[in-house]
Design a protein around this motif. Structure first.
Motif, mmCIF file in Angstrom:
data_model
loop_
_atom_site.group_PDB
_atom_site.id
_atom_site.type_symbol
_atom_site.label_atom_id
_atom_site.label_comp_id
_atom_site.label_asym_id
_atom_site.label_seq_id
_atom_site.Cartn_x
_atom_site.Cartn_y
_atom_site.Cartn_z
ATOM 1 N N SER A 4 0.823 -1.150 0.116
ATOM 2 C CA SER A 4 -0.014 0.164 -0.013
ATOM 3 C C SER A 4 1.039 1.304 -0.038
ATOM 4 N N GLU A 5 0.745 1.899 -1.151
ATOM 5 C CA GLU A 5 1.657 3.232 -1.218
ATOM 6 C C GLU A 5 1.205 4.343 -0.065
ATOM 7 N N ALA A 6 -0.259 4.414 0.277
ATOM 8 C CA ALA A 6 -0.824 5.181 1.135
ATOM 9 C C ALA A 6 -0.116 4.765 2.472
ATOM 10 N N VAL A 8 2.746 3.250 3.003
ATOM 11 C CA VAL A 8 4.352 3.670 3.056
ATOM 12 C C VAL A 8 4.093 5.239 3.133
ATOM 13 N N ARG A 9 3.681 5.837 2.631
ATOM 14 C CA ARG A 9 3.591 7.498 3.056
ATOM 15 C C ARG A 9 3.373 8.016 4.273
ATOM 16 N N ARG A 12 6.513 6.537 6.645
ATOM 17 C CA ARG A 12 7.718 7.641 6.471
ATOM 18 C C ARG A 12 7.336 8.719 7.128
ATOM 19 N N GLU A 22 14.946 1.654 4.717
ATOM 20 C CA GLU A 22 13.714 0.702 3.865
ATOM 21 C C GLU A 22 14.292 -0.573 3.413
ATOM 22 N N LYS A 24 12.894 -4.123 0.947
ATOM 23 C CA LYS A 24 11.538 -4.902 0.557
ATOM 24 C C LYS A 24 12.006 -6.209 1.048
ATOM 25 N N SER A 28 6.497 -7.119 1.423
ATOM 26 C CA SER A 28 6.316 -5.719 2.095
ATOM 27 C C SER A 28 7.234 -4.848 1.823
ATOM 28 N N LEU A 29 7.205 -3.495 2.230
ATOM 29 C CA LEU A 29 8.252 -2.960 2.352
ATOM 30 C C LEU A 29 8.477 -2.620 3.813
ATOM 31 N N ALA A 41 4.938 -2.158 5.564
ATOM 32 C CA ALA A 41 3.524 -1.611 4.802
ATOM 33 C C ALA A 41 3.430 -2.847 3.771
ATOM 34 N N GLU A 82 -5.443 -2.192 6.861
ATOM 35 C CA GLU A 82 -5.325 -0.979 6.212
ATOM 36 C C GLU A 82 -6.854 -0.225 7.125
#
Length: 108
Positions: A4-6, A8-9, A12, A22, A24, A28-29, A41, A82
């Motif tokens: 999920s990029e959301a 991740v943001r 961060r 970070e 991988k 996940s990240l 994430a 999420e």
């Protein structure tokens, strides 16, 4: 890699004042704080590494499950969906638990 990029943001931003790497892993990240896995994430979920002593009470919260890797349950690692992190208070609860435990790991 599908994460999920959301998330991740948001992660961060939450850890921006920490020493973070970070990486991988596990699909996940991962966010390693002070060299230790702290948060990840993933696809529609965040994994939090918390004090194993708190695991049983925290995993009972809505949208939570014990992280399972290679068929093994990992006490102290909790996946949070999420959809259960939309509220900033809920998101911060998990991030704070993970950061507090991270400090315990690096001080021992």
């Amino acid at each position: 890699m599908a994460f999920s990029e959301a998330l991740v943001r948001r992660i961060r931003k939450a850890v921006e004042h920490q020493t973070v790497e970070e990486k991988k892993m596990f699909g996940s990240l991962a966010f390693l704080v002070n060299g230790k896995i702290c948060l990840t994430a993933g696809p529609e979920r965040m994994m939090c590494r918390i004090d194993p002593k708190l695991h049983e009470q925290e995993v009972k919260r809505n949208g939570c499950a014990t992280a399972v890797m290679r068929g093994r349950n990992y006490k102290g690692y909790i996946h949070v969906q999420e959809e259960n992190l939309q509220n900033e208070k809920d998101f911060n609860h998990w991030v704070n638990l993970a950061l507090v435990f991270n400090k315990q790991l690096i001080s021992s």
